[in-house]
Design a protein around this motif. Structure first.
Motif, PDB file in Angstrom:
ATOM      1  N   ALA A  21      28.428  38.189  34.167  1.00  0.00           N
ATOM      2  CA  ALA A  21      28.503  37.544  35.482  1.00  0.00           C
ATOM      3  C   ALA A  21      29.378  36.291  35.423  1.00  0.00           C
ATOM      4  CB  ALA A  21      27.107  37.187  35.983  1.00  0.00           C
ATOM      5  N   LEU A  22      29.304  35.538  34.337  1.00  0.00           N
ATOM      6  CA  LEU A  22      30.143  34.352  34.183  1.00  0.00           C
ATOM      7  C   LEU A  22      31.619  34.744  34.108  1.00  0.00           C
ATOM      8  CD1 LEU A  22      30.211  31.293  33.884  1.00  0.00           C
ATOM      9  CD2 LEU A  22      30.019  31.618  31.415  1.00  0.00           C
ATOM     10  N   ALA A  23      31.926  35.800  33.356  1.00  0.00           N
ATOM     11  CA  ALA A  23      33.315  36.272  33.269  1.00  0.00           C
ATOM     12  C   ALA A  23      33.818  36.745  34.627  1.00  0.00           C
ATOM     13  CB  ALA A  23      33.411  37.395  32.241  1.00  0.00           C
ATOM     14  N   LEU A  24      32.969  37.439  35.375  1.00  0.00           N
ATOM     15  CA  LEU A  24      33.358  37.875  36.716  1.00  0.00           C
ATOM     16  C   LEU A  24      33.570  36.685  37.647  1.00  0.00           C
ATOM     17  CD1 LEU A  24      31.016  40.956  37.163  1.00  0.00           C
ATOM     18  CD2 LEU A  24      33.510  40.983  36.972  1.00  0.00           C
ATOM     19  N   ALA A  25      32.754  35.641  37.498  1.00  0.00           N
ATOM     20  CA  ALA A  25      32.923  34.442  38.325  1.00  0.00           C
ATOM     21  C   ALA A  25      34.278  33.799  38.051  1.00  0.00           C
ATOM     22  CB  ALA A  25      31.790  33.455  38.052  1.00  0.00           C
ATOM     23  N   VAL A  26      34.682  33.774  36.791  1.00  0.00           N
ATOM     24  CA  VAL A  26      35.996  33.213  36.445  1.00  0.00           C
ATOM     25  C   VAL A  26      37.094  34.067  37.063  1.00  0.00           C
ATOM     26  CG1 VAL A  26      37.583  32.787  34.522  1.00  0.00           C
ATOM     27  CG2 VAL A  26      35.192  32.065  34.363  1.00  0.00           C
ATOM     28  N   LEU A  27      36.969  35.399  36.951  1.00  0.00           N
ATOM     29  CA  LEU A  27      37.971  36.285  37.550  1.00  0.00           C
ATOM     30  C   LEU A  27      38.057  36.105  39.056  1.00  0.00           C
ATOM     31  CD1 LEU A  27      37.567  39.587  35.574  1.00  0.00           C
ATOM     32  CD2 LEU A  27      39.710  38.457  36.086  1.00  0.00           C
ATOM     33  N   ILE A  28      36.918  36.003  39.704  1.00  0.00           N
ATOM     34  CA  ILE A  28      36.900  35.797  41.151  1.00  0.00           C
ATOM     35  C   ILE A  28      37.515  34.447  41.488  1.00  0.00           C
ATOM     36  CG2 ILE A  28      35.378  35.441  43.141  1.00  0.00           C
ATOM     37  CD1 ILE A  28      33.474  37.519  41.793  1.00  0.00           C
ATOM     38  N   GLY A  29      37.187  33.436  40.680  1.00  0.00           N
ATOM     39  CA  GLY A  29      37.715  32.089  40.914  1.00  0.00           C
ATOM     40  C   GLY A  29      39.225  32.003  40.786  1.00  0.00           C
ATOM     41  N   VAL A  30      39.813  32.810  39.900  1.00  0.00           N
ATOM     42  CA  VAL A  30      41.266  32.803  39.723  1.00  0.00           C
ATOM     43  C   VAL A  30      41.961  33.197  41.025  1.00  0.00           C
ATOM     44  CG1 VAL A  30      43.167  34.018  38.539  1.00  0.00           C
ATOM     45  CG2 VAL A  30      41.225  33.155  37.244  1.00  0.00           C
ATOM     46  N   THR A  49      30.790  39.700  43.816  1.00  0.00           N
ATOM     47  CA  THR A  49      30.206  38.405  44.174  1.00  0.00           C
ATOM     48  C   THR A  49      28.685  38.445  44.284  1.00  0.00           C
ATOM     49  OG1 THR A  49      32.253  37.708  45.225  1.00  0.00           O
ATOM     50  CG2 THR A  49      30.245  36.529  45.857  1.00  0.00           C
ATOM     51  N   PRO A  50      28.061  39.451  44.915  1.00  0.00           N
ATOM     52  CA  PRO A  50      26.588  39.450  44.966  1.00  0.00           C
ATOM     53  C   PRO A  50      25.950  39.454  43.581  1.00  0.00           C
ATOM     54  CG  PRO A  50      27.459  41.017  46.537  1.00  0.00           C
ATOM     55  CD  PRO A  50      28.619  40.541  45.723  1.00  0.00           C
ATOM     56  N   TYR A  51      26.518  40.217  42.654  1.00  0.00           N
ATOM     57  CA  TYR A  51      26.004  40.250  41.281  1.00  0.00           C
ATOM     58  C   TYR A  51      26.079  38.860  40.652  1.00  0.00           C
ATOM     59  CZ  TYR A  51      25.666  41.521  36.346  1.00  0.00           C
ATOM     60  OH  TYR A  51      25.295  41.599  35.035  1.00  0.00           O
ATOM     61  N   VAL A  52      27.218  38.210  40.815  1.00  0.00           N
ATOM     62  CA  VAL A  52      27.417  36.876  40.249  1.00  0.00           C
ATOM     63  C   VAL A  52      26.433  35.885  40.863  1.00  0.00           C
ATOM     64  CG1 VAL A  52      29.056  34.953  40.109  1.00  0.00           C
ATOM     65  CG2 VAL A  52      29.824  37.282  39.641  1.00  0.00           C
TER      66      VAL A  52
END
Length: 191
Positions: A21-30, A49-52
């Protein structure tokens, strides 16, 4: 009854799903960096996003997932989506912990189930199919009837332990310290 160190509290923590989830948050943030081009126009951030949003706060806040104490077991809730549930020892029949590979993709999955009674037990339902009657007849010769009777009319409360690190041996010792009459099943007795 309250032995020193017998209480056991399992908390949500940083496990593999939380790191994902942290890695996905970084990807989404990029995708929100000025001038950055997201890969494609698929808006996959809407899917992840819901998972994160569910997983990261649970891991970061380290809320209690399960508390085993002298009065009973409290099954915690994941943020606002599930309220904590307190089950006193006299109502609890069994505690089961599963930890292993499950499903078609063989993902690691762990779960805690507490079988309990709430209110009067419903009357036993007679087996309606010949296969069920045959199974009942077979089990009656191989399983202690008192054991089977103790599970009639019980309900199960289950919590996923995917965001927790569970010491199965300590879980079993805590249940046995406070309620030796409760059956303990599954992957317990090992760290």
């Amino acid at each position: 009854m309250d032995e020193p160190g017998a209480r056991y509290e399992i908390r949500y923590t940083w496990t593999a799903p939380a790191w994902l989830a942290l890695a996905l948050a970084v990807l989404i943030g990029v995708g929100f960096v000025p001038g950055a081009e997201p890969p494609g126009n698929d808006h996959i951030e809407l899917i992840f996003t819901p998972y994160v949003v569910l997983v990261l706060p649970a891991a970061a806040l380290r809320r209690t997932a399960v508390h085993i104490g002298p009065r009973g077991i409290t099954l915690g809730g994941l943020l606002i989506f599930r309220r904590p549930e307190f089950l006193p020892w006299p109502e609890i029949v069994s505690v089961t912990f599963w930890d292993g590979m499950r499903g078609p993709g063989r993902f690691r999955h762990s779960e805690l189930e507490v079988r309990h009674r709430r209110g009067p037990a419903p009357p036993p339902q007679p087996a309606t199919s010949p296969a069920l009657r045959e199974l009942d007849a077979y089990l009656s010769t191989h399983v202690d009837p008192a054991f089977v009777e103790s599970f009639r009319g019980t309900k199960g409360s289950t919590r996923s332990m995917a965001l927790c690190k569970v010491d199965a041996g300590r879980l079993e010792r805590a249940v046995r310290a406070f309620a030796p009459q409760v059956h303990v099943f599954g992957d317990v007795g090992r760290p």
